[in-house]
Structure formats: C-alpha cells, structure tokens
Design an enzyme around this catalytic site. Sequence first.
Site, PDB file in Angstrom:
ATOM      1  N   SER A 139       5.496   3.779 -10.413  1.00 25.78           N
ATOM      2  CA  SER A 139       5.187   4.948  -9.715  1.00 25.78           C
ATOM      3  C   SER A 139       4.675   5.994 -10.596  1.00 25.78           C
ATOM      4  CB  SER A 139       6.494   5.335  -8.925  1.00 25.78           C
ATOM      5  OG  SER A 139       6.312   6.371  -7.990  1.00 25.78           O
ATOM      6  N   ASP A 151       0.700   9.650  -5.382  1.00 21.86           N
ATOM      7  CA  ASP A 151       0.596   9.504  -6.805  1.00 21.86           C
ATOM      8  C   ASP A 151       0.388   7.977  -7.217  1.00 21.86           C
ATOM      9  OD1 ASP A 151       2.549   7.902  -5.147  1.00 21.86           O
ATOM     10  OD2 ASP A 151       4.205   8.104  -6.498  1.00 21.86           O
ATOM     11  N   ASP A 209       0.912   5.239  -7.218  1.00 21.19           N
ATOM     12  CA  ASP A 209       1.250   3.806  -6.610  1.00 21.19           C
ATOM     13  C   ASP A 209       1.096   4.114  -5.099  1.00 21.19           C
ATOM     14  OD1 ASP A 209       3.699   5.060  -6.264  1.00 21.19           O
ATOM     15  OD2 ASP A 209       4.730   3.290  -5.926  1.00 21.19           O
ATOM     16  N   ASP A 246       2.790   5.872  -2.868  1.00 20.89           N
ATOM     17  CA  ASP A 246       3.844   5.809  -1.924  1.00 20.89           C
ATOM     18  C   ASP A 246       4.247   7.330  -1.697  1.00 20.89           C
ATOM     19  OD1 ASP A 246       5.374   6.426  -4.344  1.00 20.89           O
ATOM     20  OD2 ASP A 246       6.873   4.920  -3.821  1.00 20.89           O
ATOM     21  N   ARG A 247       3.642   8.202  -2.556  1.00 17.41           N
ATOM     22  CA  ARG A 247       3.974   9.652  -2.336  1.00 17.41           C
ATOM     23  C   ARG A 247       2.839  10.515  -2.018  1.00 17.41           C
ATOM     24  NH1 ARG A 247       7.958  12.432  -5.998  1.00 17.41           N
ATOM     25  NH2 ARG A 247       6.545  12.161  -7.755  1.00 17.41           N
ATOM     26  N   THR A 257      20.451  10.651  -0.933  1.00 17.50           N
ATOM     27  CA  THR A 257      18.828  10.574  -1.683  1.00 17.50           C
ATOM     28  C   THR A 257      18.371   9.277  -1.818  1.00 17.50           C
ATOM     29  OG1 THR A 257      19.799  10.954  -3.957  1.00 17.50           O
ATOM     30  CG2 THR A 257      19.269  13.023  -2.864  1.00 17.50           C
ATOM     31  N   GLU A 282      12.106  12.939   2.231  1.00 19.29           N
ATOM     32  CA  GLU A 282      12.703  13.557   1.296  1.00 19.29           C
ATOM     33  C   GLU A 282      12.068  14.690   0.647  1.00 19.29           C
ATOM     34  OE1 GLU A 282      14.360  10.623  -1.318  1.00 19.29           O
ATOM     35  OE2 GLU A 282      12.679  10.184  -2.028  1.00 19.29           O
ATOM     36  N   LYS A 290       8.926   4.878   1.899  1.00 15.69           N
ATOM     37  CA  LYS A 290       7.731   6.237   1.785  1.00 15.69           C
ATOM     38  C   LYS A 290       6.481   5.474   1.662  1.00 15.69           C
ATOM     39  CE  LYS A 290       9.004   7.113  -2.941  1.00 15.69           C
ATOM     40  NZ  LYS A 290      10.303   6.346  -2.985  1.00 15.69           N
TER      41      LYS A 290
END
Length: 573
Positions: free
Chosen positions: A149, A305, A307, A309-310, A375, A399, A413
């Site tokens: 990530s 980011d 990879d 996913d964010r 979390t 989150e 995500k």
Amino acid sequence: MNSELQLQVEHWLAQDPDPRTQAELRSLLEQQDEQALAARFAGRLEFGTAGLRGIVAAGPMGMNRLVIRQTSAGLGAYLLEHVSDATERGVIIGYDGRHDSRIFAHDTASVLTAMGIKVRLTAKVAPTPLVAFGVKHFNAAAGIVVTASHNPPQYNGYKVYWGNGAQIITPHDAGIAAKIELAASQSIPFLAHEAGINQGRLQWLEDEFYQRYRRAVMQAEVLQPHTAPQRVSIAYTAMHGVGADMAEAVLIDAGFTQVYSVAAQREPDGDFPTVNFPNPEEKGAMDLVIAEAKKHGAMLACANDPDADRFAVAVRQDDGEYQMLTGDQVGVLLGHYLLSHARSEQRLVGTTIVSSSLLAKIAKRFGGECYTTLTGFKWLMNVGMAKSQPQAQFLFAYEEALGYTVGNMVWDKDGLSALVAFAQFTAELVAKGQTIWDRLEQIYREHGFHLNTQVSIALTPGTPDIGAYLREFPPAAIGDQTIVSTEDFKTLERRFADGRREPIELSASDVLIYRLANGAQVIVRPSGTEPKIKCYYEVVEPMNAYDSLQSCQVRAMAAMARFIDAHQASLPK
C-alpha cells in the site's frame, strides 16, 4: 557463532529459491555477523488480519520468496480444510508495482496450483480494489494482493480476502497462521506456470478482467451521474502506483473530460522517487498534484495511494490556493451526497470508532442507519455485510485514514470508485452554482462544526500502565466538562454517569472512549508495553447566524486546544 543459529541459517539457505537473499545470508555468515543474523531469525513475520507486511529481507522475519511460498502453502492448506469447493472456486491473485511484487505473486500462484487449487492471476499490475472485486465476481474461495500500500519502498505485503470479498478476520487469521507454521517445517509444493496452464489450474486475467471492473463502476447504481460533468476539472496523481490507467478510464466513462495526470508520478515505480513517503496524508506528498492543479486552474487535486485503495483530495479556494480535506470531511461529504440520492431501502452507512461522529447525525437526518466498528475495513465490511437487510441495504462506509467504500461492488476500500463519486458530487454542486466549501458550511450549520484531530502522547518512563490507571481511577470530567459516558472495549461495557450500564457489541480491544456533555469526545488507545497513548479528539462547535466557515473553524480550533490541554493534564505523569 552460535551453532544453533548457524544451523537455522543453513537450513533456510537450503530451501531459499532466491539467489539475492541467499547471497545476503551467505555474506552475513562470512562476516560472522551474529547480531544481524539473529535479528533475521528471531521469530517469524507475523500473519494477522492484515496478512503479512514487512521489510523485504532474507530470513523468516522478512518479506522474501521463501516466506511467501510458506505463507501460500499455509493458506492453501487452510482453504482445503475449511472450504469444501476451494479447488474449483479457486483464488484470485493480483500485485502492485513494487520491485518484488510480481515474483511474489507468481510464486504464490505456483504453490497454490501445485496444491490442486485453481488460480486466476492478473497478467499485469492491478489496483487492490480490482482483486477485491474479483473475489465477488468469480465467487472465489479467497483473494490475495501482493502490496504494501502506502508504506516506504523497502516494504512489501501479502493481503488476504476471504470468499465473502472482505479482508479476513478472526478466526481465519489465527487458523491460517497455524497452517503457515506447519508448512514452514515441510517441503513446499511448486508447479511451473506452463504446467499449471496445461493442467487447467492457472488462468491469466488479461485486459477483459480489468474492463469488467471498469464496466461495473460505470453501471453501479450509486455512481450514476446526476448532472453534466464537463465543467469539473481535476488534477490527478497515482503517486507512482498502479491506479492511473483505471482512474483516468473511469473518469472518462463518467464524462469528465478535464482530467490532468501528473506525468512524473503516473507510471508504477517501486522507488517512489518524487515523494519522501508515498502516502497522501504525509506532508509534501500532494505537492506535485497541487502544482498540476494550479497549472490548469483545476477545481480538485486528487490522489490515490500506490495500490489505489485510498483517495485524497485538495480543493481550490477563492484565493486560488488549495486546501486538503481531511478524511473525515471527505467521508461526511460523500455520505451526505450518497444519502441524498439513495433509495429509501439503501441507507445503511458505517464508520469507525476513531472517525467523526458526524456521519451518524447525517444518516439520521436522511432516515438512514449508521453503524460503528473498530478501526479497519476488515471490520467495516464484515459488519456491513452482516447488518445489510432488504430494507436496510449497505450504501457507504469510511474511515478517517482516507478509506471509502461506495456501494457494494467491492467489500473493501476503493479509491477509484470514491474518486468517481467525489467528482460526481462536485459536478452536482457546480450545476447548482455552489462549491464544496458551501456544502461543508451547510452541513456544519445543521449539525455543528465537527473538528477531529489525532495526538500521540509520549509519557515519562516511570509512568504506570495508562490503560490500567484509567480503569482503576475512572475520570468523571475532563476540564470543566462532565463525562456523560465511558466505553471500555476491553470489558465491552458502556457506563453512564447516572450509573446505567449496557454491553458493547463489538470485538474486544484496548480502547477507552469518553463522551462529554458538550458533545466532545476522546478515544484513548493506551499501550500496555510503553508509556505512550494515542488519542483521537473531537469537538463540536455550534455555528450561529453570524458565523462564517472560517470564524467557526477558528473557534473550534481554540476549543480543541483547550480540550487537548485539559485531557493531557488529567493523565498520570
């Protein structure tokens, strides 16, 4: 040198398939560097709910080809034991652009196919959300992404999804870890790719698979555009990761014609040469995409980011400068937008205990339901699936660490669909002659200005166990504000100031939450091994008729400073 350590190293060398890590260990043996070798053989890289993540290095404490093969053999054994049709349902595998990711993914495929398990392996790098999508799409028994990530370049990781499409949780993590320990003491099966293909166990996922995800985004009910998008301009960066091709494609599909990618960060590069830390949250990481946005006068400066996913975004202000939105601000804006368009039976949203409480208030305003978890998206998605009912279907979760799930296409995500949703939300505002700042102000006027921040507090070496202290001497107030309730996730009990008690229906964790009479709250995550605590603070400041967004923010920041000072003063020294 310790003879037992030398035997361990030599035994490892006999199995290590990688000439590079073999050479690393032999060099340390020749130098008689017992300290370095002992560190590499001090145990085993721990497998948990996030799978594996660590520095690429030789030995069982590092990420390397032998650790990957042993891990894959353990995972394969667990699947064969616990999933009756695992061989046919198979496993989908993808990988990011880090230097070792491709070979780690290919080794994983060879181990699993040798165990008789069908494998679908991406033919090139893939954003993490595509693999999560693929688990559901193919009804696979599991999914694996080789990715670290947003960690620094020297790291890599091995992320595991269960057959429901979400990240693994207990008891699977412990069960897989036990099988890995067993596999590490045995010979590891291995089947060359050509043989795997000939035997019908290995299938390459070519461009058609990537296009399936692309079409799924385009057809997703919650991502149907409500206004023309041509007026929205977007600067974008993949941050040397694997998101650019798909991000640009799904934006084009949604009608966004003014998209400007940062060329220097567009292609995958495991060295991440233009950023000190490939995490959009880190200072300076967004500098190039903001510069690109200024160059074109773009409304948004967006990032995934590495990879993908964010999702992160900075928004143009009236003075032409750009301000980053916090993860909580993006979460409440997306939640408000999606809830405003959702069907009445699709209004289930979720967030975590350390994220803003504002989403729950917005959900109530729209007649929806908001659940809260510990979390991590492993909890957000598994709980979301469990809570989703025909009359309360899942819509959205987030989150504060820049993670968002829009709709139920992916049970993790997904920074790509979040990018599309945020762009569509911006287009709707533009059509109304409004800005993102206008919408934030509208939300804050209705529910109060919610300000969140996170502080790690290092305490003196002589300080006792903070968690034990707070439980033995529970505070009744912080500063001049009464504590109205205390939630202890170790005992899974919520205690109210009037003496009432009720259970907390979440997994146990060393977390304490204090809610105050003025709407503020602090979440305390104490460390039992060192004098340090991590605190997540929230203050809520009402907006009056004379307030601007800026004036209320100044007042909220002053209230936050007082709150933090009062809380820190209440802790043992």
